[in-house]
Motif scaffolding. Sequence first.
Motif, PDB file in Angstrom:
ATOM      1  N   VAL A  65       0.817  -1.224   0.000  1.00 12.25           N
ATOM      2  CA  VAL A  65       0.000   0.000   0.000  1.00 12.25           C
ATOM      3  C   VAL A  65       0.846   1.267   0.000  1.00 12.25           C
ATOM      4  O   VAL A  65       0.527   2.243  -0.690  1.00 12.25           O
ATOM      5  CB  VAL A  65      -0.950  -0.009   1.217  1.00 12.25           C
ATOM      6  CG1 VAL A  65      -1.611   1.355   1.408  1.00 12.25           C
ATOM      7  CG2 VAL A  65      -2.010  -1.084   1.055  1.00 12.25           C
ATOM      8  N   ASP A  66       1.924   1.281   0.766  1.00  9.97           N
ATOM      9  CA  ASP A  66       2.695   2.513   0.955  1.00  9.97           C
ATOM     10  C   ASP A  66       3.191   3.160  -0.339  1.00  9.97           C
ATOM     11  O   ASP A  66       3.062   4.392  -0.508  1.00  9.97           O
ATOM     12  CB  ASP A  66       3.882   2.258   1.889  1.00  9.97           C
ATOM     13  CG  ASP A  66       3.489   2.290   3.355  1.00  9.97           C
ATOM     14  OD1 ASP A  66       2.298   2.541   3.648  1.00  9.97           O
ATOM     15  OD2 ASP A  66       4.361   2.063   4.214  1.00  9.97           O
ATOM     16  N   PRO A  67       3.759   2.416  -1.286  1.00  8.79           N
ATOM     17  CA  PRO A  67       4.239   3.069  -2.512  1.00  8.79           C
ATOM     18  C   PRO A  67       3.131   3.780  -3.285  1.00  8.79           C
ATOM     19  O   PRO A  67       3.367   4.851  -3.861  1.00  8.79           O
ATOM     20  CB  PRO A  67       4.824   1.906  -3.327  1.00  8.79           C
ATOM     21  CG  PRO A  67       5.216   0.894  -2.310  1.00  8.79           C
ATOM     22  CD  PRO A  67       4.161   0.984  -1.256  1.00  8.79           C
ATOM     23  N   THR A  68       1.938   3.195  -3.302  1.00 10.74           N
ATOM     24  CA  THR A  68       0.810   3.839  -3.986  1.00 10.74           C
ATOM     25  C   THR A  68       0.436   5.140  -3.283  1.00 10.74           C
ATOM     26  O   THR A  68       0.170   6.161  -3.930  1.00 10.74           O
ATOM     27  CB  THR A  68      -0.405   2.898  -4.025  1.00 10.74           C
ATOM     28  OG1 THR A  68      -0.039   1.698  -4.713  1.00 10.74           O
ATOM     29  CG2 THR A  68      -1.583   3.543  -4.740  1.00 10.74           C
ATOM     30  N   LEU A  69       0.414   5.107  -1.956  1.00 10.65           N
ATOM     31  CA  LEU A  69       0.115   6.319  -1.194  1.00 10.65           C
ATOM     32  C   LEU A  69       1.167   7.399  -1.455  1.00 10.65           C
ATOM     33  O   LEU A  69       0.834   8.572  -1.665  1.00 10.65           O
ATOM     34  CB  LEU A  69       0.060   6.001   0.299  1.00 10.65           C
ATOM     35  CG  LEU A  69      -1.098   5.128   0.791  1.00 10.65           C
ATOM     36  CD1 LEU A  69      -0.881   4.745   2.243  1.00 10.65           C
ATOM     37  CD2 LEU A  69      -2.431   5.861   0.622  1.00 10.65           C
ATOM     38  N   PHE A 105      -2.793   7.145   6.521  1.00 17.38           N
ATOM     39  CA  PHE A 105      -2.718   5.730   6.172  1.00 17.38           C
ATOM     40  C   PHE A 105      -1.286   5.226   5.998  1.00 17.38           C
ATOM     41  O   PHE A 105      -1.046   4.020   6.059  1.00 17.38           O
ATOM     42  CB  PHE A 105      -3.480   5.467   4.864  1.00 17.38           C
ATOM     43  CG  PHE A 105      -4.937   5.835   4.925  1.00 17.38           C
ATOM     44  CD1 PHE A 105      -5.846   4.986   5.537  1.00 17.38           C
ATOM     45  CD2 PHE A 105      -5.386   7.023   4.385  1.00 17.38           C
ATOM     46  CE1 PHE A 105      -7.190   5.313   5.591  1.00 17.38           C
ATOM     47  CE2 PHE A 105      -6.721   7.360   4.436  1.00 17.38           C
ATOM     48  CZ  PHE A 105      -7.638   6.502   5.047  1.00 17.38           C
ATOM     49  N   HIS A 106      -0.364   6.156   5.769  1.00 16.97           N
ATOM     50  CA  HIS A 106       0.993   5.751   5.426  1.00 16.97           C
ATOM     51  C   HIS A 106       1.637   4.971   6.571  1.00 16.97           C
ATOM     52  O   HIS A 106       1.786   5.473   7.680  1.00 16.97           O
ATOM     53  CB  HIS A 106       1.843   6.980   5.088  1.00 16.97           C
ATOM     54  CG  HIS A 106       3.155   6.642   4.468  1.00 16.97           C
ATOM     55  ND1 HIS A 106       4.348   6.708   5.148  1.00 16.97           N
ATOM     56  CD2 HIS A 106       3.469   6.191   3.215  1.00 16.97           C
ATOM     57  CE1 HIS A 106       5.337   6.349   4.354  1.00 16.97           C
ATOM     58  NE2 HIS A 106       4.834   6.033   3.176  1.00 16.97           N
ATOM     59  N   GLY A 107       1.994   3.712   6.289  1.00 20.70           N
ATOM     60  CA  GLY A 107       2.607   2.875   7.299  1.00 20.70           C
ATOM     61  C   GLY A 107       1.672   2.407   8.400  1.00 20.70           C
ATOM     62  O   GLY A 107       2.124   1.839   9.402  1.00 20.70           O
ATOM     63  N   THR A 120     -11.542   4.455   9.902  1.00 19.45           N
ATOM     64  CA  THR A 120     -10.515   5.037   9.036  1.00 19.45           C
ATOM     65  C   THR A 120     -10.266   4.155   7.818  1.00 19.45           C
ATOM     66  O   THR A 120     -10.106   4.658   6.695  1.00 19.45           O
ATOM     67  CB  THR A 120      -9.199   5.228   9.822  1.00 19.45           C
ATOM     68  OG1 THR A 120      -9.452   6.043  10.967  1.00 19.45           O
ATOM     69  CG2 THR A 120      -8.144   5.885   8.952  1.00 19.45           C
ATOM     70  N   LEU A 121     -10.251   2.854   8.022  1.00 18.63           N
ATOM     71  CA  LEU A 121     -10.047   1.931   6.901  1.00 18.63           C
ATOM     72  C   LEU A 121     -11.122   2.101   5.835  1.00 18.63           C
ATOM     73  O   LEU A 121     -10.845   1.983   4.637  1.00 18.63           O
ATOM     74  CB  LEU A 121     -10.042   0.481   7.395  1.00 18.63           C
ATOM     75  CG  LEU A 121      -8.751  -0.082   7.966  1.00 18.63           C
ATOM     76  CD1 LEU A 121      -8.955  -1.520   8.393  1.00 18.63           C
ATOM     77  CD2 LEU A 121      -7.614   0.021   6.956  1.00 18.63           C
TER      78      LEU A 121
END
Length: 375
Positions: A212-216, A233-235, A329-330
């Motif tokens: 997920v992180d790279p997309t964010l 959301f990051h991390g 949040t999700l």
Amino acid sequence: MKKNPLLKLENLGQSIWMDFIRRGMISSGELKRLIEEDGLRGVTSNPSIFEKAIAGSRDYDDAIRTLARDGKSVDQIYAALAVEDIQRVADLFRPVYDRLDGADGYVSLEVSPRLAYDTAGTIADARRLWVAVSRPNLMIKVPGTIEGLPAIQQLIGEGINVNITLLFGLPRYRRVAEAYIAGLETRAVQGKPLKSVASVASFFLSRIDVLVDPTLEKTMEMDKSKADFLDIFHGQVAIFSAKAAYRIYKEIFDGERFGKLKDQGARTQRLLWASTSTKNPAYSDLKYVEALIGPETIDTIPLETLSAYRDRGKPASRLSKGGLKAAGTLRRLSEAGMDLDRVTQQLEDEGVKKFVEAFDGLMNTLEEKRVAAIR
């Protein structure tokens, strides 16, 4: 002297299992020391772990040579090595299992990853392993795929302990818990004991953030106006997911349906946090341990993380804090242009593929060693 942080976790209701196995650790007494000094309560294995243990050490060479010269096939050699290791580990944990009346002290052995989408094959392989190892504190690992769900229900109904692996998504986790309960209900109807059956649901974490992180990060770079929102959301998606899963756990196992089984001695299906080694060097190496300490849970960690927590861990019950907020949040992740169900399905598919590749690599290594032994 400062008390070992690993020992404090037990007082908070969490068990530490080790995500690693190697014959040398068993023979040298190192594993026994971890049980006695660090309060280790279980061990898990998988195709990748066995591949690294057998290909990356000489611990197994003599046994492989003997089995090869006895005319054993590659499959028979692997079965013999794995079963012996698991039996020896189970025996080391047997005092823990007996002292805690079956509440802990388990070792897990996985069905062939090639059977991840084969319900009948999974059931047959699980039965074979259960009989071969013949230890009450064994758990058979079954992938939490769609095809794995009926296998889980069937095996629990037969009284075989199950560790559900490769869980990433919350909807699938609900179905896994329901399969466990349905299996117990089958036993109850048949008048069979429930207390002797145990299960854990292994929720894989760090791989979620890795995907997920790279997309964010890319979206934050392209649209600065969304940076603050996306930074939430990051991390954190993996930890949000774990906290949301724990809320589901409490809802299901505090509910009326399971309550009837609990009155007959049934155990809850504990949540197990897996894939807890930090992949991103920017994050703390204890990120997926510290945030997820809570009652009736297990954190399975590699040897390096276990050592790090012994040195620097700060135990405190944190899992139940912010669970409702995490679930909410999700649900907003879609605003970031991300479909979490699609993400978790991708992770499941990739996880199965990685385990198959590791298993194939292990078989190739064993074949090379077998051929060399009989020349």
